[in-house]
Design an enzyme around this catalytic site. Sequence first.
Site, short mmCIF file in Angstrom:
data_model
loop_
_atom_site.label_atom_id
_atom_site.label_comp_id
_atom_site.label_asym_id
_atom_site.label_seq_id
_atom_site.Cartn_x
_atom_site.Cartn_y
_atom_site.Cartn_z
N HIS A 135 3.71 -2.84 -7.42
CA HIS A 135 3.69 -2.40 -6.05
C HIS A 135 4.23 -3.57 -5.10
O HIS A 135 3.86 -4.72 -5.22
CB HIS A 135 2.23 -2.30 -6.06
CG HIS A 135 1.71 -1.63 -4.57
ND1 HIS A 135 0.50 -1.52 -4.13
CD2 HIS A 135 2.33 -0.35 -3.94
CE1 HIS A 135 0.57 -0.65 -3.29
NE2 HIS A 135 1.50 -0.07 -3.19
N ASP B 109 -1.59 -0.69 -0.42
CA ASP B 109 -2.29 0.56 0.14
C ASP B 109 -3.75 0.44 0.91
O ASP B 109 -4.60 -0.21 0.36
CB ASP B 109 -2.47 1.49 -1.22
CG ASP B 109 -0.79 1.85 -1.68
OD1 ASP B 109 0.04 1.66 -0.99
OD2 ASP B 109 -0.81 2.40 -2.75
N HIS C 272 -2.92 8.05 2.28
CA HIS C 272 -3.17 6.55 2.49
C HIS C 272 -2.10 5.87 3.08
O HIS C 272 -0.99 6.44 3.68
CB HIS C 272 -3.19 5.86 1.13
CG HIS C 272 -1.82 5.92 0.31
ND1 HIS C 272 -1.46 6.88 -0.50
CD2 HIS C 272 -1.17 4.84 0.03
CE1 HIS C 272 -0.27 6.67 -0.95
NE2 HIS C 272 0.00 5.37 -0.69
#
Length: 267
Positions: free
Chosen positions: A160, A164, A239
């Site tokens: 990632h 988020d 999100h």
Amino acid sequence: MAFGSRPAGTGKHRGSSRLSKKTAGYAGIAAIATTGVVGSLAAPAFAADNHSSSPAAGNALGAVVVADELAGDLADQAVSQQRVADHAAAQAQAEAEAKQKAAEGKRLAEAKAKAEREAAERAAREEERKRLNTFVSPLDDSYVSTQYKAGGGMWSSGSHTGIDFHAASGTSVHAVGVGTVVEAGWGGAYGNNVVIKHNDGTYTQYGHMSSLSVSVGQQVTPGQQIGLSGSTGNSSGPHLHFEARSGSQYGSDMDPIAYLRSHGVSL
């Protein structure tokens, strides 16, 4: 006899002459004091010298009395006029002092108002400067649902590249700091996204939004809405994907939480 040889009338005449001359002198003084008014009254006294003492002396004495009364009236009038002049001068001075005091009061009031206005303007500028230098969270009342560098097959890089934030679709997304929009539109896997270049040379990215409210080249401020959260692009649900970068290119990402905290944002 020797002592009776002098005529009695001679001594009497001389006494009358002395009185007439003295009276005439008074009349002359009166004439001068009354600027010529009494002079005509006193004139017979001079003409009667050595001839008749009683009428001339009476006229002269009367003229002296009149002159004295006129002199007294003139003196009283002069005193009255002086009092009026003094009162007028005092009143004029009081009015001048009142005007000067009023003008000084107005000047001080204007100076105070100007100082207060300038102080308020300085305070407003300082507040604006602080606001512009302040960073905020991209979402209100949210939390990080996926950490930075989390692994998994969902990300093409293998991990990632941002964090988020939990958000229902349609939640307002904010610019974290002052800057310029350098990208606004479709960003492939990021879906609808916005990239902002900040004054310190860093960049922030906001992905998967349902709609955008800014355009390229637009100046934004901390907390300004730039779009609404969603689930566009490579997303498993609504999100906000948030990244912080040291440069404009992909791969220059840095820890978003550390970035925000270094700018005073508590997460």
